[in-house]
Motif scaffolding. Sequence first.
Motif, PDB file in Angstrom:
ATOM      1  N   SER A 214       0.804  -1.241   0.111  1.00 29.71           N
ATOM      2  CA  SER A 214      -0.093   0.020   0.074  1.00 29.71           C
ATOM      3  C   SER A 214       0.960   1.173  -0.159  1.00 29.71           C
ATOM      4  CB  SER A 214      -0.992  -0.049   1.257  1.00 29.71           C
ATOM      5  OG  SER A 214      -0.288   0.194   2.383  1.00 29.71           O
ATOM      6  N   ASP A 215       1.970   1.038   0.312  1.00 27.20           N
ATOM      7  CA  ASP A 215       3.107   2.121   0.270  1.00 27.20           C
ATOM      8  C   ASP A 215       3.217   2.664  -1.199  1.00 27.20           C
ATOM      9  OD1 ASP A 215       3.112   2.206   3.005  1.00 27.20           O
ATOM     10  OD2 ASP A 215       4.978   1.261   3.032  1.00 27.20           O
ATOM     11  N   PRO A 216       3.001   4.035  -1.393  1.00 27.68           N
ATOM     12  CA  PRO A 216       3.422   4.614  -2.789  1.00 27.68           C
ATOM     13  C   PRO A 216       5.002   4.494  -2.865  1.00 27.68           C
ATOM     14  CG  PRO A 216       3.024   6.465  -1.254  1.00 27.68           C
ATOM     15  CD  PRO A 216       2.642   5.237  -0.439  1.00 27.68           C
ATOM     16  N   ALA A 217       5.463   4.167  -4.171  1.00 24.73           N
ATOM     17  CA  ALA A 217       6.934   4.284  -4.420  1.00 24.73           C
ATOM     18  C   ALA A 217       7.194   5.171  -5.302  1.00 24.73           C
ATOM     19  CB  ALA A 217       7.043   2.778  -5.414  1.00 24.73           C
ATOM     20  N   ASP A 218       8.408   5.403  -5.282  1.00 16.52           N
ATOM     21  CA  ASP A 218       9.054   6.834  -6.334  1.00 16.52           C
ATOM     22  C   ASP A 218       9.689   6.136  -7.246  1.00 16.52           C
ATOM     23  OD1 ASP A 218      10.306   9.038  -7.155  1.00 16.52           O
ATOM     24  OD2 ASP A 218      11.271   9.597  -5.428  1.00 16.52           O
ATOM     25  N   PRO A 219       9.045   6.139  -8.402  1.00 16.15           N
ATOM     26  CA  PRO A 219       9.683   5.648  -9.473  1.00 16.15           C
ATOM     27  C   PRO A 219      11.074   6.256  -9.866  1.00 16.15           C
ATOM     28  CG  PRO A 219       7.807   6.950 -10.270  1.00 16.15           C
ATOM     29  CD  PRO A 219       7.940   6.763  -8.693  1.00 16.15           C
ATOM     30  N   SER A 220      11.558   7.219  -9.336  1.00 15.60           N
ATOM     31  CA  SER A 220      12.685   7.867  -9.800  1.00 15.60           C
ATOM     32  C   SER A 220      13.836   7.511  -8.763  1.00 15.60           C
ATOM     33  CB  SER A 220      12.527   9.587  -9.569  1.00 15.60           C
ATOM     34  OG  SER A 220      12.237   9.932  -8.283  1.00 15.60           O
ATOM     35  N   ASP A 221      13.403   6.874  -7.779  1.00 15.86           N
ATOM     36  CA  ASP A 221      14.350   6.434  -6.627  1.00 15.86           C
ATOM     37  C   ASP A 221      15.290   5.237  -7.267  1.00 15.86           C
ATOM     38  OD1 ASP A 221      15.823   5.603  -4.664  1.00 15.86           O
ATOM     39  OD2 ASP A 221      14.149   4.855  -3.485  1.00 15.86           O
ATOM     40  N   PRO A 222      16.581   5.384  -7.348  1.00 20.28           N
ATOM     41  CA  PRO A 222      17.367   4.432  -8.189  1.00 20.28           C
ATOM     42  C   PRO A 222      18.020   3.427  -7.238  1.00 20.28           C
ATOM     43  CG  PRO A 222      18.739   6.373  -7.780  1.00 20.28           C
ATOM     44  CD  PRO A 222      17.217   6.471  -7.202  1.00 20.28           C
ATOM     45  N   ALA A 223      17.514   3.425  -6.233  1.00 15.40           N
ATOM     46  CA  ALA A 223      18.392   2.520  -5.233  1.00 15.40           C
ATOM     47  C   ALA A 223      17.840   1.090  -5.172  1.00 15.40           C
ATOM     48  CB  ALA A 223      17.980   3.111  -3.833  1.00 15.40           C
ATOM     49  N   GLY A 224      16.637   0.866  -5.520  1.00 13.93           N
ATOM     50  CA  GLY A 224      16.083  -0.467  -5.462  1.00 13.93           C
ATOM     51  C   GLY A 224      16.824  -1.693  -6.730  1.00 13.93           C
ATOM     52  N   LEU A 261      20.206   0.097 -16.898  1.00  9.88           N
ATOM     53  CA  LEU A 261      19.873   0.497 -15.530  1.00  9.88           C
ATOM     54  C   LEU A 261      21.208   0.491 -14.631  1.00  9.88           C
ATOM     55  CD1 LEU A 261      17.569  -2.963 -15.030  1.00  9.88           C
ATOM     56  CD2 LEU A 261      16.889  -0.703 -15.268  1.00  9.88           C
ATOM     57  N   VAL A 262      22.377  -0.029 -15.011  1.00 11.43           N
ATOM     58  CA  VAL A 262      23.436   0.284 -14.183  1.00 11.43           C
ATOM     59  C   VAL A 262      23.775   1.911 -14.466  1.00 11.43           C
ATOM     60  CG1 VAL A 262      26.242  -0.123 -14.148  1.00 11.43           C
ATOM     61  CG2 VAL A 262      24.307  -2.149 -14.269  1.00 11.43           C
ATOM     62  N   GLU A 263      23.595   2.477 -15.709  1.00  5.30           N
ATOM     63  CA  GLU A 263      24.128   3.698 -15.962  1.00  5.30           C
ATOM     64  C   GLU A 263      23.104   4.544 -15.205  1.00  5.30           C
ATOM     65  OE1 GLU A 263      23.414   4.165 -20.101  1.00  5.30           O
ATOM     66  OE2 GLU A 263      25.583   3.248 -20.289  1.00  5.30           O
ATOM     67  N   GLU A 264      21.979   4.239 -14.449  1.00  8.37           N
ATOM     68  CA  GLU A 264      21.049   4.712 -13.519  1.00  8.37           C
ATOM     69  C   GLU A 264      21.291   4.661 -12.230  1.00  8.37           C
ATOM     70  OE1 GLU A 264      17.045   3.699 -14.645  1.00  8.37           O
ATOM     71  OE2 GLU A 264      17.314   4.603 -16.929  1.00  8.37           O
ATOM     72  N   GLY A 265      22.357   3.887 -12.110  1.00  9.44           N
ATOM     73  CA  GLY A 265      22.694   3.480 -10.666  1.00  9.44           C
ATOM     74  C   GLY A 265      22.245   2.296  -9.791  1.00  9.44           C
ATOM     75  N   ARG A 266      21.290   1.730 -10.773  1.00  5.80           N
ATOM     76  CA  ARG A 266      20.420   0.382 -10.182  1.00  5.80           C
ATOM     77  C   ARG A 266      21.444  -0.865 -10.256  1.00  5.80           C
ATOM     78  NH1 ARG A 266      14.855   1.464 -11.134  1.00  5.80           N
ATOM     79  NH2 ARG A 266      14.567  -0.149  -9.730  1.00  5.80           N
ATOM     80  N   ALA A 267      21.249  -1.502  -8.990  1.00  7.03           N
ATOM     81  CA  ALA A 267      21.899  -2.790  -8.728  1.00  7.03           C
ATOM     82  C   ALA A 267      20.948  -3.928  -9.607  1.00  7.03           C
ATOM     83  CB  ALA A 267      21.639  -3.183  -7.125  1.00  7.03           C
ATOM     84  N   VAL A 268      21.707  -4.772 -10.190  1.00 11.15           N
ATOM     85  CA  VAL A 268      21.078  -5.907 -11.117  1.00 11.15           C
ATOM     86  C   VAL A 268      21.389  -7.100 -10.499  1.00 11.15           C
ATOM     87  CG1 VAL A 268      20.769  -6.718 -13.383  1.00 11.15           C
ATOM     88  CG2 VAL A 268      20.867  -4.200 -13.042  1.00 11.15           C
ATOM     89  N   ARG A 269      20.500  -8.138 -10.186  1.00 10.31           N
ATOM     90  CA  ARG A 269      20.912  -9.212  -9.883  1.00 10.31           C
ATOM     91  C   ARG A 269      20.546 -10.367 -10.983  1.00 10.31           C
ATOM     92  NH1 ARG A 269      24.165 -11.848  -6.100  1.00 10.31           N
ATOM     93  NH2 ARG A 269      22.910 -13.491  -4.764  1.00 10.31           N
ATOM     94  N   LEU A 292      27.918  -3.340  -9.805  1.00 12.51           N
ATOM     95  CA  LEU A 292      26.256  -3.151  -9.611  1.00 12.51           C
ATOM     96  C   LEU A 292      25.573  -4.304 -10.110  1.00 12.51           C
ATOM     97  CD1 LEU A 292      25.597   0.459 -10.417  1.00 12.51           C
ATOM     98  CD2 LEU A 292      25.437  -0.659  -8.194  1.00 12.51           C
ATOM     99  N   VAL A 293      26.438  -5.282 -11.143  1.00  9.55           N
ATOM    100  CA  VAL A 293      25.814  -6.468 -11.546  1.00  9.55           C
ATOM    101  C   VAL A 293      26.296  -7.587 -10.903  1.00  9.55           C
ATOM    102  CG1 VAL A 293      25.388  -7.684 -13.613  1.00  9.55           C
ATOM    103  CG2 VAL A 293      25.613  -5.161 -13.718  1.00  9.55           C
ATOM    104  N   THR A 294      25.584  -8.504 -10.229  1.00 11.86           N
ATOM    105  CA  THR A 294      25.846  -9.684  -9.789  1.00 11.86           C
ATOM    106  C   THR A 294      24.864 -10.682 -10.145  1.00 11.86           C
ATOM    107  OG1 THR A 294      24.419  -9.021  -7.752  1.00 11.86           O
ATOM    108  CG2 THR A 294      26.826  -8.423  -7.692  1.00 11.86           C
ATOM    109  N   ALA A 295      25.633 -11.982  -9.812  1.00 11.74           N
ATOM    110  CA  ALA A 295      24.942 -13.154 -10.429  1.00 11.74           C
ATOM    111  C   ALA A 295      24.274 -14.033  -8.993  1.00 11.74           C
ATOM    112  CB  ALA A 295      25.631 -13.776 -11.599  1.00 11.74           C
ATOM    113  N   ALA A 296      23.245 -14.521  -8.981  1.00  7.60           N
ATOM    114  CA  ALA A 296      22.943 -15.541  -7.970  1.00  7.60           C
ATOM    115  C   ALA A 296      23.070 -16.972  -8.536  1.00  7.60           C
ATOM    116  CB  ALA A 296      21.577 -15.336  -7.536  1.00  7.60           C
ATOM    117  N   GLU A 297      23.147 -18.051  -7.733  1.00 11.11           N
ATOM    118  CA  GLU A 297      23.230 -19.265  -8.009  1.00 11.11           C
ATOM    119  C   GLU A 297      22.013 -20.096  -7.610  1.00 11.11           C
ATOM    120  OE1 GLU A 297      27.287 -20.964  -7.454  1.00 11.11           O
ATOM    121  OE2 GLU A 297      27.922 -19.746  -8.722  1.00 11.11           O
ATOM    122  N   PRO A 298      20.970 -20.052  -7.791  1.00  7.85           N
ATOM    123  CA  PRO A 298      19.709 -20.477  -7.077  1.00  7.85           C
ATOM    124  C   PRO A 298      19.759 -22.084  -7.501  1.00  7.85           C
ATOM    125  CG  PRO A 298      19.110 -19.427  -9.207  1.00  7.85           C
ATOM    126  CD  PRO A 298      20.439 -19.174  -8.949  1.00  7.85           C
ATOM    127  N   ALA A 299      19.595 -22.845  -6.490  1.00  9.80           N
ATOM    128  CA  ALA A 299      19.184 -24.241  -6.231  1.00  9.80           C
ATOM    129  C   ALA A 299      17.922 -24.733  -6.410  1.00  9.80           C
ATOM    130  CB  ALA A 299      20.140 -24.859  -5.163  1.00  9.80           C
TER     131      ALA A 299
END
Length: 419
Positions: A214-224, A261-269, A292-299
């Motif tokens: 229910s919380d409004p999100a700020d689409p300009s926030d690059p932290a997520g 996305l990286v150029e906008e400062g976003r972390a990418v998984r 900012l770009v990392t990879a997971a190894e989901p099992a």
Amino acid sequence: MTSADGTPVRVGVFGLLGSGNLGNDGSLEALLGHLRAAHPEAVVDALCGGPEAVTTRFGIPATRMHWYRGEYRTASRAHAIAGKALGKLVDVFRTAAWVRRHDVVIVPGMGVLEATLPLRPWGFPYSLFLLCASGRLLRTRVALVSVGAATIADRPTRALVRWSARLAAYRSYRDTQSRDAMRTMGVDTARDEVYPDLAFALPAQRASTPADPSDPADPSDPAGTVCVGVMDFHGGNDDRARAEEIYGRYLDATIRFVRALVEEGRAVRLLTGDECDRPVVSAILDAVESPLVTAAEPASLADLMKEMAAADAVMAIRYHNLICALKTGTPVLALSYAAKSDALMTEMGLGAFCHPAREADADRLLEQFRALERRSPELRRTLAERNAEAARRLQHQFDSLTAAVFPAADHAHTPRKAP
């Protein structure tokens, strides 16, 4: 549950399980969760692609689906071709011997009645046909549960899939288009039902500090963080002539999407859904050199859901990557390679956020992704409602399955031992 003579019901599960595909294994996990809760006395084992992995992870006995160990390798030498041919004959008897030891055999989810990815008729379609034919001949009920289907052009593959479905004692589908496809291919679907994919029955995985929908999100926030699910995608059966072109276009668009996305400062998984996807992850990491770009190894699908629950949004291509995002209530943009993805997204209220994988365009992807994030609060509320409905319908699926195929006193047969 026990048979009429008091012996535990023997349940077999069948499919390309334990072979590295997280979606397939997630379907098995969901089914086993139901069996252990509703039929704790049942004796369960598997005939599958990766028996060692299935036994290690799920704790059930498992048998290799194919006699010939090189089944999944391309046969170019004479001895390999002969080995595969002999294996097809031996598998007739191996499959029948396995089937006759069970009261019911369940094929849990998966796209077993489709050919949306490259597929040869003498591969899995042949194995599925052997299973269903053995079940009919030996009076062992075979159930295709919440499976995916699609109209198939290749005649041999189409024939094997059609007869497999006809010979099964029970069929249900994970979307309406799958049922329609089987009807188009000549299967009487009048009594077949449609339910959500079995993966929706898995326990929901949440981030440690989940966002309030229910919380409004700020689409300009690059932290997520943004999760990007990738795939070794070369098109389907009908795309073999342009497979490399399709792969190149898909990879280029994904790299450009991640770089923007990286150029906008976003972390990418980066996330995978099958072991074969790892080279795609490597290609993206090489092309976009950034911390900012990392990879997971989901099992498992649970691992995928944990990653996606912690993200602001997801862009993914694999079908079960989409399900994981939807299940956690995280807005997702689908890079769609088959109609099943479009159907899933529409069912969950996100039909406007699909992009054709074969014609991937980075600029359009970014445009759609930004629209997705702007509507994030609304979409999270929609997903919460749709997930509750999916859970209700899947419980009905399991009740229907029990009534249809589990032996009751008036129609049980005693499990037979292999000769």
